[in-house]
Write an enzyme that holds these catalytic residues in place. Structure first.
Site, PDB file in Angstrom:
ATOM      1  N   LYS A   1       7.626  40.754  33.927  1.00  0.00           N
ATOM      2  CA  LYS A   1       7.451  42.107  33.385  1.00  0.00           C
ATOM      3  C   LYS A   1       8.114  42.119  32.008  1.00  0.00           C
ATOM      4  O   LYS A   1       9.189  41.526  31.832  1.00  0.00           O
ATOM      5  CB  LYS A   1       8.123  43.120  34.318  1.00  0.00           C
ATOM      6  CG  LYS A   1       7.950  44.584  33.897  1.00  0.00           C
ATOM      7  CD  LYS A   1       8.624  45.515  34.928  1.00  0.00           C
ATOM      8  CE  LYS A   1       8.399  46.982  34.589  1.00  0.00           C
ATOM      9  NZ  LYS A   1       9.026  47.887  35.595  1.00  0.00           N
TER      10      LYS A   1
ATOM     11  N   SER B   1       6.003  51.469  37.235  1.00  0.00           N
ATOM     12  CA  SER B   1       5.834  50.979  35.885  1.00  0.00           C
ATOM     13  C   SER B   1       5.548  49.488  35.824  1.00  0.00           C
ATOM     14  O   SER B   1       5.185  48.981  34.763  1.00  0.00           O
ATOM     15  CB  SER B   1       7.109  51.273  35.074  1.00  0.00           C
ATOM     16  OG  SER B   1       8.190  50.523  35.582  1.00  0.00           O
TER      17      SER B   1
ATOM     18  N   SER C   1       9.131  51.618  41.099  1.00  0.00           N
ATOM     19  CA  SER C   1       8.252  50.904  40.165  1.00  0.00           C
ATOM     20  C   SER C   1       7.827  49.503  40.575  1.00  0.00           C
ATOM     21  O   SER C   1       6.987  48.900  39.917  1.00  0.00           O
ATOM     22  CB  SER C   1       8.891  50.844  38.779  1.00  0.00           C
ATOM     23  OG  SER C   1       8.754  52.095  38.144  1.00  0.00           O
TER      24      SER C   1
END
Lengths: 484, 481
Positions: free
Chosen positions: A76, A151, A175
């Site tokens: 990420k 996210s 998330s």
């Protein structure tokens, strides 16, 4: 070869049947072929990936490889990676190249994992749909008109579409779990403190935690083992040994007490999602688990408490992006005040600004007690709820998200309805407990997540229960048709 | 109207740790800009602070030195504000739960009375960087070498009633922190900085007047001048019908005045909250016991001991213990020489004068404590006279060797051979028959004074080396005085 799990690929690599270079090339090829449809990667590090694959092949040949050696994964874009830009989904860090590696990255690299690139995300991890990224929204591989959740939506989409074998995510209010649920993969948010936060760009420090996003619980166990551990550079990291999560996967679930949260199974839950979650719970019962109903009476307070604590911390954490030392700086500032104002106005997107404003307000003189302090008290109430619940059961289950993936743009103008996407996951962050989402049966052709919550540092049990369920079912093995 | 001044001080002491409070960077002064700033000091995305235990040790030391309560659990908070030399956009400090609680120190007033000043709290915090305005045309340079340097902010009660008391208190804190070795006390380098909260009120009034905060004063002299200026300003203002406003003011040493920096209305809302990156600081009994065990003797205790053990007057003992370096130096001289009083005279006399002239600190003295002790020992054992010793000291200062080497090289050894002295006495008596006659006929009360003439002649003949006591005795015997 992309259809195989990390555990399967690892065996092929070690037996010499497959090389990491071949596997990495294959994955890079898939990213090239498919990512236009998804936008799950912000940066692809082809050259570095092939170099690392070569090194992994040498290590395998030398006979000192581990289960992750040579496995291509993605990070990420919130994790700092030395020499590779780390954008955090923001214009603010568009051209920022980190001078150092996050501990989680360094740990995975040391385990021999190959970095394919950096995945797209909601800006500074603020969002539940992956629509707040400066680099454009990520699409759900099951239906590209739908969001993948946020996210860590880029990581989730990339794993679900089999563009990488696994990916890291971060979970502040859900998330990792919510996008895992919406894309049909396995995502684990460990106990707060289990993985070091060093090098993970902070959103809300007391809630943020890194975790693995994979296609199976077994793969999550492999990745978590490599990611975790005490780090002297993070004062909040836990100084306790890492369990052997893979070794813990062999126990059946007979007699395991599974608590079903009654507050999560009623109002607000989509009927189809409810049926799927119930089906998963029934399967656990069939496997011998004992189902008990439990209550988390204060869980309803978790969303409002979270939307005070998280913005408060973020307003402070994001103050360092001021245009002075790195990141975006406005052109020709007329004075210092102007430099701050314009750099931040231009660098941050709407959702980030909204939360900075909320947080600044919540911490300001005269409101601190009413908001911040009160929220901290709510955190204690919620943690107490869980403590009581774990006297009655070993694992808590329920839905991960109230609905399946929603349409792109559907909730974009309604922040509060967006915030409710994390209604079942947030309490876990407030309490600092480990939580996981694994696929339940699909509903109307879209993935549904079963959330499983464990006691502090009880990731091994969580992973084992998930693994037992995955051994008995094939829900986690379904692939989105366009990416099969 | 009679006015009373009320003063409280906030003193920032830079702790003498090798590395910064939340990173491993060096704290050494004077390095090139930004060469001692790590990822953490630069506030890079993703970095986290880790508390330096040495800084905690320093704070606990201070707490114990002023008899304060040391909190078993204290909390680091973020103080949020934007400034270019504040890399993270917040300063890590302590707010509600500081590490050191209420304590007190005694100061000595001019009339010799002591007064107790309350210390409200002392808390740990990190320093910010420095903005450089010179050499950057129309721009500002930032040096983050100082960012993250550990500070202990010591906050007093508003117990001081004059600039002199404030200075005495500040000096006392300076003395304590340097004694216990937690701060080098170097005010030019900014290791010890003071803020003064000053207000005035009609004598007898209970409630405080509105205060002004005088920021960042780095000398005791400026502290006194700044407070005196500010007190005058406030009294004049009120007497002219005006009102003091709560504000921050800067002292301009060149103009000897204070001027407004910012008013309360523009004051920042710092939005303090507990730093989620740092766990609460927990200090256990064992840690405190360990700190106490390693604590040096404190200045007040040392002064009392010097009076008792070395027979020094209260004044001498105060001077000798004014700094730890001075006290250590003196104590060595006293021990090596075996004459505590003579040692005190030499440290306060010849040595102090030489240091003063060369504008040196005692730690820089070319004559170290051991060497001076040996010189004093040679006076005490009559090898040389006190007068000759001054010449020997001068030679030692110039690097000509130890006391014994100088005495040997210059042949300064005192003549104590009574035969040799007797010969000199006889010589002088024989050469001055008139003076001898006068002496013998003189009023006995005047004789001791007249004896000086003969002593002088003899000392001259011996080039100052004759033992003056022996000369006196022999003369008196021979002259029948």
């Amino acid at each position: 070869m992309h259809t195989k799990t990390i555990a399967e690929l690892s065996r092929s690599l070690q037996s010499g049947e497959l090389s990491s270079t071949e596997l990495t090339q294959h994955m890079l090829q898939r990213i090239k072929a498919h990512d236009d449809k998804l936008n799950s990667f912000v940066t692809v590090t082809e050259e570095a990936a092939l170099e690392q694959a070569k090194a992994a092949d040498a290590r395998i040949a030398a006979g000192n490889a581990g289960p992750l050696t040579g496995i291509p994964i993605a990070y990420k874009d919130i994790f700092c990676t030395e020499g590779v830009r780390t954008t955090c989904g923001s214009r603010m860090l568009e051209n920022w190249i980190s001078p150092y590696d996050a501990t989680v990255v360094a740990n995975l690299r040391a385990a021999g994992a190959v970095m394919l690139g950096k995945t797209n995300m909601d800006e500074f991890a603020m969002g539940s749909s992956n629509e707040t990224s400066y680099y454009g929204p990520v699409r759900n591989p099951w239906n590209t008109d739908k969001v993948p959740g946020g996210s860590s939506g880029g990581s989730a989409a990339a794993v679900a579409a089999r563009l990488c074998c696994g990916a890291t995510g971060t979970d502040t209010g859900g998330s990792i779990r919510q996008p895992a649920a919406l894309t049909g993969i396995t995502g684990l948010k460990p106990t707060y403190g289990r993985c070091s936060r060093w090098g993970m760009i902070a959103f809300a420090s007391s809630l943020d935690q890194a975790g693995p996003m994979t296609r199976s619980a077994e793969d999550a166990a492999i990745m978590l083992g490599a990611m975790s551990g005490f780090d002297e550079r993070d004062s909040t990291s836990a100084e306790r040994p890492v369990d052997d999560y893979v070794a813990a996967l062999g126990t059946d679930v007979k007699g395991v007490r599974v608590g079903v949260v009654k507050e999560f199974m009623g109002e607000g839950l989509d009927a189809g999602v409810g049926r799927s979650v119930q089906a998963a719970i029934d399967e656990l019962q069939k496997l011998g688990a004992e189902i008990v109903e439990i209550s988390l009476p204060n869980a309803g307070l978790s969303v409002p408490a979270y939307y005070v604590v998280a913005p408060a911390e973020c307003s402070s954490n994001l103050a360092r992006f001021d245009g002075v030392r790195y990141g975006h700086r406005c052109d020709d500032p007329k004075d210092l005040e102007d430099l701050y104002k314009r750099s931040r106005s231009e660098g941050f997107g709407a959702e980030v600004k909204r939360r900075i404003m909320i947080g600044t307000y919540a911490l300001s003189a005269g409101y601190y007690d009413a908001y911040y302090l009160k929220s901290q008290k709510v955190r204690h109430l919620i943690a107490d709820d869980f403590r009581r619940a774990f006297e009655q059961c070993d694992v808590i289950v329920g839905p991960t998200a109230p609905d399946t993936a929603f349409g792109l743009g559907e909730k974009a103008d309604d922040p509060v309805s967006m915030y409710l996407s994390d209604i079942y996951t947030i309490a876990v962050n407030l309490a600092g407990l480990p939580g996981m989402s694994i696929p339940a049966p699909q509903s109307a052709g879209l993935p549904v997540g079963l959330q499983m919550i464990g006691n502090y540092f009880d990731e091994a049990r969580l992973l084992n229960v998930a693994h037992q369920l995955q051994l008995a079912t094939d829900w986690h093995q379904q692939a989105p048709a366009d990416f099969a | 109207m009679q006015w009373e001044t009320v003063i409280g001080l906030e003193i920032h002491t830079q702790l003498a740790t090798k590395s910064k409070i939340f990173s491993g960077s060096s704290t050494a002064f004077g390095a090139d800009p930004n060469t001692q700033a790590s990822l953490i000091d630069l506030g890079m995305p993703g970095v986290l602070p880790v508390l330096n235990k040495e800084a905690v040790r320093c704070a606990v030391r201070f707490g114990k030195a002023i008899g304060a309560h040391v909190a078993d659990r204290s909390v680091f908070a973020r103080k949020n504000y934007f400034y270019p030399d504040l890399p993270k956009g917040y300063q890590i400090s302590q707010y509600e739960l500081p590490v050191v609680g209420v304590g007190e120190v005694d100061i000595m007033l001019d009339d010799g009375e002591t007064k107790t000043i309350g210390v409200t709290r002392a808390h740990l915090e990190e320093d910010a960087g420095k903005s450089l305005h010179e050499d950057f045309h129309g721009m500002t340079g930032i040096d983050l070498n100082r960012a993250g340097t550990p500070l202990l902010e010591i906050v007093s009660e508003p117990d001081m009633r004059s600039a002199k008391e404030a200075v005495a208190y500040a000096k006392k804190i300076h003395q304590i922190v340097t004694y216990i070795g937690i701060c080098d006390g170097n005010m030019q380098e900014g290791s010890f900085r003071m803020d003064a909260n000053v207000s005035v009120r009609p004598k007898g009034q209970q409630e405080f007047g509105t205060r002004a905060e005088l920021k960042n004063i780095n000398s005791f002299r400026f502290l006194e001048k700044a407070i005196n200026f500010e007190v005058e300003r406030q009294i004049d203002l009120i007497e002219d019908g005006g009102k003091v406003i709560q504000e921050t003011r800067l002292y301009d040493a060149n103009k000897d005045e204070t001027r407004s920096m910012r008013t309360k209305e523009e004051a920042n809302d710092y939005r303090y909250f507990p730093d989620p990156d740092l766990l609460p600081l927990e200090i256990d009994e064992a840690f405190i016991a360990d700190v106490i065990a390693s604590m040096p003797e404190l200045p007040d205790a040392r002064r009392t001991r010097f009076e008792a053990d070395y027979g020094l007057s209260a004044y001498d003992a105060e001077v000798m213990t004014s700094t730890r370096a001075q006290a250590d130096y003196y104590e060595t001289v006293a021990k090596v020489s075996g004459d505590a009083k003579l040692a005190a005279n030499w440290v306060m006399g010849e040595l102090a004068a030489a240091l003063n002239k060369a504008t040196m600190e005692i730690t820089e003295s070319p004559v170290d404590a051991d060497a001076l002790g040996q010189l004093v020992a040679r006076i005490k054992d009559n090898t040389i006279s006190g007068k000759i010793a001054k010449d020997v000291f001068a030679a030692m200062w110039d690097g000509e060797g130890s006391a014994d080497e100088v005495i040997e090289a210059k042949g300064l050894k005192q003549i104590t051979d009574s035969g040799a002295i007797e010969a000199l006495v006889d010589e002088v008596i024989a050469a001055n028959p008139d003076q001898v006659e006068n002496f013998r006929n003189a009023d006995p009360a005047k004789q001791p004074k007249m004896l000086g003439f003969f002593v002088g002649q003899i000392m001259k003949k011996s080039q100052g080396k004759a033992n003056p006591q022996q000369v006196n005795e022999l003369l008196r015997k021979k002259l029948g005085g």
